[in-house]
Design a protein around this motif. Sequence first.
Motif, PDB file in Angstrom:
ATOM      1  N   VAL A   1       0.833  -1.204   0.000  1.00  0.00           N
ATOM      2  CA  VAL A   1       0.000   0.000   0.000  1.00  0.00           C
ATOM      3  C   VAL A   1       0.869   1.255   0.000  1.00  0.00           C
ATOM      4  O   VAL A   1       0.619   2.211  -0.737  1.00  0.00           O
ATOM      5  N   MET A   2       1.933   1.207   0.806  1.00  0.00           N
ATOM      6  CA  MET A   2       2.812   2.379   0.866  1.00  0.00           C
ATOM      7  C   MET A   2       3.571   2.588  -0.434  1.00  0.00           C
ATOM      8  O   MET A   2       3.822   3.717  -0.848  1.00  0.00           O
TER       9      MET A   2
ATOM     10  N   LEU B   1      10.326  16.413  -2.797  1.00  0.00           N
ATOM     11  CA  LEU B   1       9.590  15.285  -3.380  1.00  0.00           C
ATOM     12  C   LEU B   1      10.486  14.043  -3.406  1.00  0.00           C
ATOM     13  O   LEU B   1      10.075  12.936  -3.076  1.00  0.00           O
ATOM     14  N   PHE B   2      11.734  14.282  -3.786  1.00  0.00           N
ATOM     15  CA  PHE B   2      12.719  13.213  -3.859  1.00  0.00           C
ATOM     16  C   PHE B   2      12.914  12.561  -2.491  1.00  0.00           C
ATOM     17  O   PHE B   2      12.865  11.338  -2.359  1.00  0.00           O
ATOM     18  N   VAL B   3      13.096  13.374  -1.493  1.00  0.00           N
ATOM     19  CA  VAL B   3      13.337  12.839  -0.154  1.00  0.00           C
ATOM     20  C   VAL B   3      12.109  12.078   0.355  1.00  0.00           C
ATOM     21  O   VAL B   3      12.223  10.959   0.870  1.00  0.00           O
ATOM     22  N   ILE B   4      10.925  12.679   0.161  1.00  0.00           N
ATOM     23  CA  ILE B   4       9.709  12.019   0.653  1.00  0.00           C
ATOM     24  C   ILE B   4       9.512  10.667  -0.033  1.00  0.00           C
ATOM     25  O   ILE B   4       9.301   9.644   0.620  1.00  0.00           O
ATOM     26  N   THR B   5       9.610  10.639  -1.361  1.00  0.00           N
ATOM     27  CA  THR B   5       9.368   9.373  -2.050  1.00  0.00           C
ATOM     28  C   THR B   5      10.443   8.347  -1.708  1.00  0.00           C
ATOM     29  O   THR B   5      10.165   7.160  -1.580  1.00  0.00           O
ATOM     30  N   LEU B   6      11.664   8.831  -1.525  1.00  0.00           N
ATOM     31  CA  LEU B   6      12.745   7.911  -1.142  1.00  0.00           C
ATOM     32  C   LEU B   6      12.422   7.253   0.195  1.00  0.00           C
ATOM     33  O   LEU B   6      12.513   6.032   0.346  1.00  0.00           O
ATOM     34  N   ILE B   7      12.019   8.068   1.157  1.00  0.00           N
ATOM     35  CA  ILE B   7      11.722   7.523   2.487  1.00  0.00           C
ATOM     36  C   ILE B   7      10.564   6.529   2.409  1.00  0.00           C
ATOM     37  O   ILE B   7      10.644   5.415   2.935  1.00  0.00           O
ATOM     38  N   ILE B   8       9.500   6.932   1.695  1.00  0.00           N
ATOM     39  CA  ILE B   8       8.337   6.048   1.586  1.00  0.00           C
ATOM     40  C   ILE B   8       8.736   4.726   0.933  1.00  0.00           C
ATOM     41  O   ILE B   8       8.342   3.647   1.368  1.00  0.00           O
TER      42      ILE B   8
ATOM     43  N   SER C   1       8.562   1.051   2.683  1.00  0.00           N
ATOM     44  CA  SER C   1       7.645   0.036   2.169  1.00  0.00           C
ATOM     45  C   SER C   1       8.400  -1.186   1.674  1.00  0.00           C
ATOM     46  O   SER C   1       7.989  -2.321   1.895  1.00  0.00           O
ATOM     47  N   ARG C   2       9.553  -0.968   1.025  1.00  0.00           N
ATOM     48  CA  ARG C   2      10.307  -2.134   0.564  1.00  0.00           C
ATOM     49  C   ARG C   2      10.872  -2.938   1.725  1.00  0.00           C
ATOM     50  O   ARG C   2      10.960  -4.162   1.655  1.00  0.00           O
ATOM     51  N   SER C   3      11.250  -2.247   2.782  1.00  0.00           N
ATOM     52  CA  SER C   3      11.778  -3.014   3.908  1.00  0.00           C
ATOM     53  C   SER C   3      10.673  -3.865   4.533  1.00  0.00           C
ATOM     54  O   SER C   3      10.914  -4.975   4.988  1.00  0.00           O
TER      55      SER C   3
END
Lengths: 319, 275
Positions: free
Chosen positions: A221-222, A283-290, A294-296
Amino acid sequence: MALPFVKGRSDELIFRGGTGVFAVVLIALVAAIGVELYRQSLLSIREFGWQFWLTDTWDPVAGQFGARPFIWGTLYSSILALIIATPIALGIAIYISELAPVRLRRPLVFLTELLAAIPSIVYGLWGIFVLVPIVRQFEIATPEWLKGVPLFTGPPLGVGMLAAALILSIMVIPFTSSVAREVLKAVPQAQREGAYALGATPWEAIRMALFYARTGIIGAVMLGFGRALGETMAVTMVIGNNPQITWSLYAPQYTMSAVLANEFAEAAGDLYLHALVEMGLVLFVITLIINVISRSFIWSMARQKQSRLVKTAAIKAAA
Amino acid sequence: MSPVQTPPPSLKISTVPRDARAEHPVGIEVEHLNFYYGEKRALEDISLRIQSHLVTAFIGPSGCGKSTFLRTLNRMNDIIAGSRAEGKVLIEGRDVYAPGTDVVALRRRVGMVFQKSNPFPKSIFENVAYGLRINGLAGSRSELHARVEESLQSAAIWDEVKDRLHDSALALSGGQQQRLCIARALAIRPEILLMDEPASALDPIATQRIEELIYQLKAQYTIVIVTHNMQQAARVSDHTAFFWLGRLVEYGPTDRIFTNPAEKLTEDYVTGRFG
Ligand SMILES: Nc1ncnc2c1ncn2[C@@H]1O[C@H](COP(=O)(O)OP(=O)(O)OP(=O)(O)O)[C@@H](O)[C@H]1O
Ligand SMILES: [Mg+2]
């Protein structure tokens, strides 16, 4: 006997070394992008500081740059898309992996993968020509009593937050559902059988599988949310591109990626450019963190399964 | 590995002597059961009667269909796509494969413990409570607690877990997990308990505990156990059925199967001459 052993080892070394180099290069690349974005937004960071994120005026002529409406638009559209897409995507994943007859599974998987492969711009065009007119009709038909609700205020334009959220959810569904399907596939059959053996109905057994897969499902979902945040073209084409902060679903709004796409090419002046890049940086930082989170989640699911397999294999080998 | 012999042309299916049958009513009656995975026939014309309140062991080389047969008894194979059963499995005289059978109710009466322990990723307490909850078997909280405790005690694991009921079941050792799965199966008070190699992944001490447990449970349950371990079959079971290539070769009281088998194939197997 020594020679093949040595050869095997050097092969292994090359393989490990090679993949290791790739991994390092990738991390370096991501870091380099981050650094470059930061450098290219220094002017704006120095000029506005936190005010960049807390003010609403976006006036390139006056040199005033406040990013709040864009952040609002990005988050609002993505969260709406998440709310619409999640139940549908999970429903599709559950249907394909748990309920559908075996010979229907492949075609359905193929279909969802196909949806995921359609370019964003095509979704955008479809949005303009098909979705927006439908949304407009729907907006025109808003009953009087609903118009008082903040969500449904404003003129029926068709373009706006509702159209953007809908198109985003359509784009996110195949993505979330295919990840969720993979996650469900990783649930050991023994879990479902354990539930069935205790007198579970098929639906109760599915709930058990979902429970087992919960971290992976949250990850799926994330991941969809991350995609929605960064999605640009289709949203730009239907959201109306008007920076304002409002709950209204009918109102045209704006997102961070849309303003970048629209204004970057013609941005005159260093401060203007740096302000846009700063938006890209965030945007880059937010999507990277998300994505990392989520992948972890998804990986922890896969590892859990693997370690069980390894454990039972080890027990078998020892016996 | 010595070559495997072909079975004698006419396989005689030995039945359990009359005296044993008189003492213990028939629990499960299987008539001419065939089972298919797609085109592949995994069980061939199996007929046997399993007595209640006894332990019946299924033995035979790997791949001979023991698990498949066990799983036909509570229709667990239903969930395998493309599989199909022919013939009858009568439990208390009712064919479980008859149309209109309530499979959920059947599985509640015929419990199952799997070869690999498969606790749910929940607390120890919730693992045992699960079956009670989904079947609506515990009216109140105190009743739920009482039945969880009772089940854990029956499965001889209560003393080890009573102080950490709300810890994850996955933190238990392999042997404890398997006993937890037995407790989980007992909680819904089945009449028949099917166990598929319940001790195959366990060390000798844990295995011994499971065997003692089976001995105790026998008084209340009809138990069918699959095992690869000849000594285990000899120790825990009253009757033994020997399967070979999807067929039932011989079935009878355990001591006779092990000391004086009627079939050459059985003798070769139990004396370890093949497989
Ligand atoms: N899900 C399945 N789909 C297709 N064939 C299967 C399936 N499960 C088992 N089989 C086949 O059916 C036959 C009987 O398998 P089964 O698992 O019942 O044997 P088993 O006696 O329990 O063996 P083991 O002692 O190794 O557990 C085997 O040839 C096996 O390959
Ligand atoms: Mg088996």
